[in-house]
Design an enzyme around this catalytic site. Structure first.
Site, PDB file in Angstrom:
ATOM      1  N   HIS A 307       0.851  -1.196   0.000  1.00  0.00           N
ATOM      2  CA  HIS A 307       0.000   0.000   0.000  1.00  0.00           C
ATOM      3  C   HIS A 307       0.874   1.229   0.000  1.00  0.00           C
ATOM      4  CE1 HIS A 307      -3.223   2.755   1.003  1.00  0.00           C
ATOM      5  NE2 HIS A 307      -4.030   1.811   0.595  1.00  0.00           N
ATOM      6  N   ASP A 364      -8.024  -5.126  -0.088  1.00  0.00           N
ATOM      7  CA  ASP A 364      -8.567  -5.922  -1.186  1.00  0.00           C
ATOM      8  C   ASP A 364      -8.200  -7.399  -1.109  1.00  0.00           C
ATOM      9  OD1 ASP A 364      -9.923  -3.907  -2.463  1.00  0.00           O
ATOM     10  OD2 ASP A 364      -8.111  -3.167  -3.435  1.00  0.00           O
TER      11      ASP A 364
HETATM   12  N1  CMC Z   1       4.115  -7.611  -5.057  1.00  0.00           N
HETATM   13  C1  CMC Z   1       5.464  -7.637  -5.198  1.00  0.00           C
HETATM   14  N2  CMC Z   1       6.262  -6.569  -4.988  1.00  0.00           N
HETATM   15  C2  CMC Z   1       5.676  -5.420  -4.617  1.00  0.00           C
HETATM   16  C3  CMC Z   1       4.285  -5.320  -4.440  1.00  0.00           C
HETATM   17  C4  CMC Z   1       3.497  -6.461  -4.674  1.00  0.00           C
HETATM   18  N3  CMC Z   1       2.167  -6.433  -4.514  1.00  0.00           N
HETATM   19  N4  CMC Z   1       3.952  -4.054  -4.079  1.00  0.00           N
HETATM   20  C5  CMC Z   1       5.110  -3.380  -4.028  1.00  0.00           C
HETATM   21  N5  CMC Z   1       6.157  -4.199  -4.350  1.00  0.00           N
HETATM   22  C6  CMC Z   1       7.588  -3.854  -4.340  1.00  0.00           C
HETATM   23  C7  CMC Z   1       7.940  -2.998  -5.551  1.00  0.00           C
HETATM   24  O1  CMC Z   1       8.337  -3.808  -6.641  1.00  0.00           O
HETATM   25  C8  CMC Z   1       9.061  -2.157  -4.994  1.00  0.00           C
HETATM   26  O2  CMC Z   1      10.212  -2.964  -4.936  1.00  0.00           O
HETATM   27  P1  CMC Z   1      11.680  -2.303  -5.130  1.00  0.00           P
HETATM   28  O3  CMC Z   1      11.833  -1.322  -4.008  1.00  0.00           O
HETATM   29  O4  CMC Z   1      12.618  -3.464  -5.068  1.00  0.00           O
HETATM   30  O5  CMC Z   1      11.644  -1.650  -6.487  1.00  0.00           O
HETATM   31  C9  CMC Z   1       8.631  -1.892  -3.548  1.00  0.00           C
HETATM   32  O6  CMC Z   1       7.817  -3.023  -3.203  1.00  0.00           O
HETATM   33  C10 CMC Z   1       7.848  -0.602  -3.353  1.00  0.00           C
HETATM   34  O7  CMC Z   1       6.724  -0.628  -4.229  1.00  0.00           O
HETATM   35  P2  CMC Z   1       6.143   0.637  -5.002  1.00  0.00           P
HETATM   36  O8  CMC Z   1       5.462   0.162  -6.243  1.00  0.00           O
HETATM   37  O9  CMC Z   1       7.209   1.688  -5.130  1.00  0.00           O
HETATM   38  O10 CMC Z   1       5.086   1.155  -3.965  1.00  0.00           O
HETATM   39  P3  CMC Z   1       3.915   2.144  -4.292  1.00  0.00           P
HETATM   40  O11 CMC Z   1       3.604   2.850  -3.033  1.00  0.00           O
HETATM   41  O12 CMC Z   1       4.232   2.977  -5.483  1.00  0.00           O
HETATM   42  O13 CMC Z   1       2.709   1.161  -4.721  1.00  0.00           O
HETATM   43  C11 CMC Z   1       0.852  -0.266  -4.661  1.00  0.00           C
HETATM   44  C12 CMC Z   1       1.698   0.761  -3.897  1.00  0.00           C
HETATM   45  C13 CMC Z   1      -0.441  -0.542  -3.866  1.00  0.00           C
HETATM   46  C14 CMC Z   1       0.448   0.280  -6.025  1.00  0.00           C
HETATM   47  C15 CMC Z   1       1.677  -1.577  -4.820  1.00  0.00           C
HETATM   48  O14 CMC Z   1       2.017  -2.093  -3.556  1.00  0.00           O
HETATM   49  C16 CMC Z   1       0.953  -2.641  -5.646  1.00  0.00           C
HETATM   50  O15 CMC Z   1       1.015  -2.628  -6.864  1.00  0.00           O
HETATM   51  N6  CMC Z   1       0.204  -3.590  -4.960  1.00  0.00           N
HETATM   52  C17 CMC Z   1      -0.581  -4.557  -5.677  1.00  0.00           C
HETATM   53  C18 CMC Z   1      -1.903  -3.937  -6.116  1.00  0.00           C
HETATM   54  C19 CMC Z   1      -2.876  -3.734  -4.977  1.00  0.00           C
HETATM   55  O16 CMC Z   1      -3.093  -4.622  -4.174  1.00  0.00           O
HETATM   56  N7  CMC Z   1      -3.515  -2.548  -4.942  1.00  0.00           N
HETATM   57  C20 CMC Z   1      -4.543  -2.237  -3.965  1.00  0.00           C
HETATM   58  C21 CMC Z   1      -4.151  -1.157  -3.014  1.00  0.00           C
HETATM   59  S1  CMC Z   1      -5.324  -1.075  -1.628  1.00  0.00           S
HETATM   60  C22 CMC Z   1      -6.795  -0.537  -2.345  1.00  0.00           C
HETATM   61  C23 CMC Z   1      -6.762   0.909  -2.641  1.00  0.00           C
HETATM   62  O17 CMC Z   1      -6.869   1.711  -1.682  1.00  0.00           O
HETATM   63  O18 CMC Z   1      -6.599   1.270  -3.803  1.00  0.00           O
END
Ligand code: CMC
Length: 428
Positions: A307, A364
């Protein structure tokens, strides 16, 4: 003396005030930055460090896993409140008295009819259309049928637009689902409570009387409350920014619905279930999928994990996990998907990749399991999220309009070509 932040650019120093929120969060107020520095701006892709507004609606502490609506903890509200009470709380700032709640509900009911011509627009969608696309389009189309909802310069006009959409959106939600299930459209019943009526509109069949299952009703009530607001997330910021141009409430909400659709935001609940299904189909080898999620050359992500703001745990996920167990148990459903989910969660919580990056199950991860147990098709999961988020979007839009916020218009750092001369097509 109030605190300030000092900034040095070359030989010049600048000072900016620091503002404090009611929970002691700090922000550097850079309103005068560009003017004072002769054009310097800040840049923050994804707005990871940027506050877009001050807001008195929802407080969230991602490090401590705290979520509160108007000061009330999400745990308290999910256990004790009714969704419509929470909607009122979010939109108007206080829990309603009995009289106020009855009036709010009766105004909503009075405005719950969707013009029959909207059916014709729905009919034009192919059966395979995703219901989020349908919901976004029909919500936007409602403006054409309710033009007075656009100019909301008085409190009364704003209130009328709010009760209209609180009444009409559940009808559109149910129509989107009834289209998937091939059922005739209906308008619900004014004798039912808000959540019961949603269920009635979604599930009733033309040839049998529908009775509300209290277990399903309680679970749906909880899910809607847990999704009702989440401060400045992608869809809410979209609603605020579209609304800041004084586009109407319905157009702003339609844009918010489109933003929510994406799998990184609300669309994750559908993506989670599809992921769990495919892991099960593939023999249930969760370790294989954990490895894929960690492999930087593999685009696979563990959906329902991670998240932007929660870096400890998502308090909504804790509540939903317990609710999922309860609902499946109460309804006597043995869903093997739940076992896949639990084993993935256990592995992730003990895996250094996920622990180091503070990736925990989000709201989710378990919600789809409950929706599925209720008999809701997987494509409808994000639509259910939108229904829950409706009062939050409305509250944020109202706060933005009442606060007379300026039109949202970020700046950029241009990295393209400098001035060049036009070349005639023969010379390119
Ligand atoms: N699976 C594997 N690796 C992950 C995941 C995941 N679900 N989420 C983040 N990472 C890794 C990412 O690859 C990165 O790694 P590194 O530092 O080595 O490059 C690190 O963790 C930080 O991730 P980020 O993408 O920079 O984090 P963010 O804050 O930009 O993204 C997120 C947050 C929710 C988009 C992401 O965690 C994600 O894609 N999760 C899966 C989709 C999901 O479940 N979304 C629902 C969110 S809750 C409902 C809502 O409120 O929308």
């Amino acid at each position: 003396m109030s605190e300030t932040a000092k900034l040095k650019i070359g030989d010049n120093s600048y000072e900016f005030p620091i503002i404090k929120g009611s929970e002691n969060e700090l922000a550097i107020d850079i309103k005068t930055l560009r003017g004072e520095t002769n054009g310097v701006i800040t840049i923050d892709p994804g707005y990871k460090n940027t506050g877009a507004c001050k807001s008195a609606i929802t407080f969230l502490n991602g490090e401590k896993g705290v979520l509160r609506y108007r000061g009330y903890s999400i745990e308290d509200l999910a256990e004790k409140a009714d969704f419509l009470e929470v909607a009122y709380l979010l939109i108007f700032g206080e829990l309603p008295t009995k009289e106020k709640l009855v009036k709010f509900h009766s105004d909503i009911k009075e405005n719950a009819i969707v013009d029959d011509d909207v059916r014709k627009i729905l009919d034009a969608f192919p059966k395979i259309a995703h219901p989020m696309g349908i919901l976004s389009s029909l919500t936007s189309a409602l403006t054409a049928f309710n033009p007075s909802s656009v100019n909301v310069d008085s409190d009364e006009e704003m209130y009328r637009a709010i009760v209209k959409i609180m009444g009409k959106l559940p009808v559109l939600v149910s129509w989107a689902m009834r289209k998937i299930n091939g059922l005739p459209l209906n308008y619900g019943s004014n004798s039912l409570g808000y959540v019961e009526n949603v269920m009635n509109m979604m599930f009733s069949k033309p040839n049998e009387e529908y009775t509300v299952n209290p277990i399903v009703k309680d679970a749906l009530n909880k899910l809607l409350i847990l999704h009702a607001d989440h401060e400045q997330n992608c869809s809410t910021s979209t609603v605020r920014i579209v609304g800041s141009s004084h586009a109407g409430l319905f157009a702003s909400l339609s844009a918010g619905i489109s933003a929510l659709w994406g799998p990184l935001h609300g669309g994750a609940n559908q993506a989670v279930l599809e992921m769990l299904e495919s892991i099960k189909e593939d023999g249930g080898d969760t370790k294989k999928y954990m490895a894929k999620a960690k492999d930087k050359n593999d685009p696979f992500r563990l959906m329902g994990f991670g998240h932007r703001v929660y870096k400890n745990f998502d308090p909504r996920a804790k509540i939903i996990k317990v609710a999922a167990d309860q609902v499946l148990n109460d309804l006597g459903i043995d869903d093997p998907i739940l076992d896949v989910a639990k084993s993935l969660e256990q592995e992730a919580l003990n895996d250094p990749y996920f622990v180091d990056r503070k990736l925990y199950p989000n709201v989710d991860f378990y919600s789809g399991i409950i929706y599925r147990a209720m008999g809701i098709p997987v494509e409808m999961f994000t639509v259910m999220f939108a229904l829950g988020r409706l009062p939050g979007w409305i509250a944020q839009w109202r706060e933005m309009r009442l606060g007379k916020e300026p039109i949202g218009r970020p700046r950029q750092i241009y990295t393209g070509e400098s001035l060049r001369k036009f070349k005639a097509i023969q010379k390119r």
